[in-house]
Scaffold this motif. Sequence first.
Motif, PDB file in Angstrom:
ATOM      1  N   ALA A  26     -30.267  -6.151  -5.493  1.00 60.77           N
ATOM      2  CA  ALA A  26     -30.242  -6.795  -6.817  1.00 60.77           C
ATOM      3  C   ALA A  26     -29.638  -8.191  -6.718  1.00 60.77           C
ATOM      4  CB  ALA A  26     -29.441  -5.949  -7.795  1.00 60.77           C
ATOM      5  N   GLY A  27     -30.328  -9.166  -7.266  1.00 58.44           N
ATOM      6  CA  GLY A  27     -29.843 -10.537  -7.258  1.00 58.44           C
ATOM      7  C   GLY A  27     -30.048 -11.270  -5.952  1.00 58.44           C
ATOM      8  N   GLU A  28     -30.633 -10.641  -4.994  1.00 55.51           N
ATOM      9  CA  GLU A  28     -30.836 -11.236  -3.672  1.00 55.51           C
ATOM     10  C   GLU A  28     -31.919 -12.307  -3.763  1.00 55.51           C
ATOM     11  OE1 GLU A  28     -30.218 -12.262  -0.078  1.00 55.51           O
ATOM     12  OE2 GLU A  28     -29.163 -10.438  -0.645  1.00 55.51           O
ATOM     13  N   CYS A  29     -31.493 -13.554  -3.918  1.00 56.00           N
ATOM     14  CA  CYS A  29     -32.470 -14.641  -4.052  1.00 56.00           C
ATOM     15  C   CYS A  29     -32.603 -15.470  -2.782  1.00 56.00           C
ATOM     16  CB  CYS A  29     -32.099 -15.541  -5.223  1.00 56.00           C
ATOM     17  SG  CYS A  29     -30.664 -16.575  -4.917  1.00 56.00           S
ATOM     18  N   CYS A  30     -31.688 -15.309  -1.843  1.00 59.03           N
ATOM     19  CA  CYS A  30     -31.668 -16.214  -0.695  1.00 59.03           C
ATOM     20  C   CYS A  30     -32.832 -15.995   0.266  1.00 59.03           C
ATOM     21  CB  CYS A  30     -30.343 -16.125   0.040  1.00 59.03           C
ATOM     22  SG  CYS A  30     -29.936 -14.492   0.629  1.00 59.03           S
ATOM     23  N   HIS A  31     -33.536 -14.896   0.149  1.00 57.50           N
ATOM     24  CA  HIS A  31     -34.670 -14.662   1.043  1.00 57.50           C
ATOM     25  C   HIS A  31     -36.004 -14.706   0.294  1.00 57.50           C
ATOM     26  CE1 HIS A  31     -32.113 -14.171   4.432  1.00 57.50           C
ATOM     27  NE2 HIS A  31     -31.360 -13.351   3.736  1.00 57.50           N
ATOM     28  N   GLN A  32     -35.999 -15.400  -0.859  1.00 56.07           N
ATOM     29  CA  GLN A  32     -37.245 -15.677  -1.564  1.00 56.07           C
ATOM     30  C   GLN A  32     -37.942 -16.825  -0.837  1.00 56.07           C
ATOM     31  OE1 GLN A  32     -38.389 -13.954  -4.289  1.00 56.07           O
ATOM     32  NE2 GLN A  32     -36.651 -12.633  -3.855  1.00 56.07           N
ATOM     33  N   CYS A  41     -35.847 -18.256   9.206  1.00 52.47           N
ATOM     34  CA  CYS A  41     -34.579 -17.792   8.656  1.00 52.47           C
ATOM     35  C   CYS A  41     -33.975 -16.772   9.617  1.00 52.47           C
ATOM     36  CB  CYS A  41     -34.843 -17.143   7.288  1.00 52.47           C
ATOM     37  SG  CYS A  41     -33.344 -16.587   6.454  1.00 52.47           S
ATOM     38  N   ASN A  42     -32.685 -16.522   9.466  1.00 50.37           N
ATOM     39  CA  ASN A  42     -32.025 -15.502  10.283  1.00 50.37           C
ATOM     40  C   ASN A  42     -32.578 -14.108  10.009  1.00 50.37           C
ATOM     41  OD1 ASN A  42     -30.358 -17.300  11.600  1.00 50.37           O
ATOM     42  ND2 ASN A  42     -28.772 -17.157  10.045  1.00 50.37           N
ATOM     43  N   CYS A  43     -33.239 -13.914   8.878  1.00 51.29           N
ATOM     44  CA  CYS A  43     -33.819 -12.603   8.563  1.00 51.29           C
ATOM     45  C   CYS A  43     -35.116 -12.368   9.340  1.00 51.29           C
ATOM     46  CB  CYS A  43     -34.065 -12.463   7.064  1.00 51.29           C
ATOM     47  SG  CYS A  43     -35.474 -13.398   6.434  1.00 51.29           S
ATOM     48  N   GLY A  44     -35.622 -13.425  10.002  1.00 55.00           N
ATOM     49  CA  GLY A  44     -36.846 -13.296  10.789  1.00 55.00           C
ATOM     50  C   GLY A  44     -38.079 -13.825  10.087  1.00 55.00           C
ATOM     51  N   ARG A  45     -37.955 -14.053   8.773  1.00 55.16           N
ATOM     52  CA  ARG A  45     -39.103 -14.608   8.043  1.00 55.16           C
ATOM     53  C   ARG A  45     -39.021 -16.130   8.050  1.00 55.16           C
ATOM     54  NH1 ARG A  45     -39.685 -11.272   2.569  1.00 55.16           N
ATOM     55  NH2 ARG A  45     -38.872 -13.248   1.894  1.00 55.16           N
ATOM     56  N   GLU A  50     -32.697 -19.692   1.906  1.00 55.04           N
ATOM     57  CA  GLU A  50     -31.569 -19.910   2.815  1.00 55.04           C
ATOM     58  C   GLU A  50     -31.959 -20.811   3.989  1.00 55.04           C
ATOM     59  OE1 GLU A  50     -28.724 -16.707   3.507  1.00 55.04           O
ATOM     60  OE2 GLU A  50     -29.171 -16.951   5.631  1.00 55.04           O
ATOM     61  N   ALA A  51     -33.153 -20.636   4.532  1.00 52.34           N
ATOM     62  CA  ALA A  51     -33.606 -21.444   5.669  1.00 52.34           C
ATOM     63  C   ALA A  51     -33.916 -22.878   5.263  1.00 52.34           C
ATOM     64  CB  ALA A  51     -34.837 -20.812   6.307  1.00 52.34           C
ATOM     65  N   CYS A  52     -34.163 -23.100   3.965  1.00 54.17           N
ATOM     66  CA  CYS A  52     -34.518 -24.429   3.474  1.00 54.17           C
ATOM     67  C   CYS A  52     -33.357 -25.161   2.816  1.00 54.17           C
ATOM     68  CB  CYS A  52     -35.669 -24.322   2.476  1.00 54.17           C
ATOM     69  SG  CYS A  52     -37.169 -23.635   3.184  1.00 54.17           S
ATOM     70  N   ALA A  53     -32.367 -24.418   2.273  1.00 56.19           N
ATOM     71  CA  ALA A  53     -31.312 -25.061   1.495  1.00 56.19           C
ATOM     72  C   ALA A  53     -29.904 -24.594   1.831  1.00 56.19           C
ATOM     73  CB  ALA A  53     -31.577 -24.836   0.014  1.00 56.19           C
ATOM     74  N   GLY A  54     -29.744 -23.648   2.742  1.00 55.21           N
ATOM     75  CA  GLY A  54     -28.408 -23.197   3.144  1.00 55.21           C
ATOM     76  C   GLY A  54     -27.707 -24.262   3.973  1.00 55.21           C
ATOM     77  N   GLY A  55     -26.467 -24.027   4.267  1.00 49.74           N
ATOM     78  CA  GLY A  55     -25.672 -24.998   5.009  1.00 49.74           C
ATOM     79  C   GLY A  55     -26.270 -25.391   6.342  1.00 49.74           C
ATOM     80  N   LEU A  56     -26.799 -24.426   7.082  1.00 46.41           N
ATOM     81  CA  LEU A  56     -27.399 -24.747   8.379  1.00 46.41           C
ATOM     82  C   LEU A  56     -28.666 -25.589   8.219  1.00 46.41           C
ATOM     83  CD1 LEU A  56     -26.840 -21.401  10.304  1.00 46.41           C
ATOM     84  CD2 LEU A  56     -25.537 -23.537  10.466  1.00 46.41           C
ATOM     85  N   ALA A  57     -29.413 -25.363   7.144  1.00 53.12           N
ATOM     86  CA  ALA A  57     -30.608 -26.170   6.880  1.00 53.12           C
ATOM     87  C   ALA A  57     -30.217 -27.605   6.543  1.00 53.12           C
ATOM     88  CB  ALA A  57     -31.420 -25.557   5.744  1.00 53.12           C
ATOM     89  N   ILE A  58     -29.146 -27.752   5.782  1.00 60.34           N
ATOM     90  CA  ILE A  58     -28.655 -29.088   5.434  1.00 60.34           C
ATOM     91  C   ILE A  58     -28.198 -29.819   6.703  1.00 60.34           C
ATOM     92  CG2 ILE A  58     -26.800 -30.333   4.235  1.00 60.34           C
ATOM     93  CD1 ILE A  58     -26.989 -28.074   2.081  1.00 60.34           C
TER      94      ILE A  58
END
Length: 94
Positions: A26-32, A41-45, A50-58
């Motif tokens: 529920a509320g899990e938006c970081c892997h949209q 992404c670290n999730c493999g997708r 997260e892969a586009c806007a997380g700290g590591l992406a920045i």
Amino acid sequence: SVTLGTGIGCGIVLDGKIFHDALNTAGECCHQIVENEANFCNCGRRSCLEACAGGLAILRAATVKVANIHMLLHKSPPVVGVEDLYLLAQRAER
């Protein structure tokens, strides 16, 4: 609630309690998926928020745009982190 750090974390709080759905997502938006053919992404997708806007992406985007960013920060490349970019941006505003 959403937090931004190395990745992106989020959740839903209802009546003061963390809401869990049947899959505990529920509320899990970081892997949209938010872009086409973006970074892995670290999730493999690919193309997750997260892969586009997380700290590591920045951090990845900054090192592409400013090739010598580690020199501006007086650090070796593997040591440069998101907080360093934040502090550099604050210095640039002054």
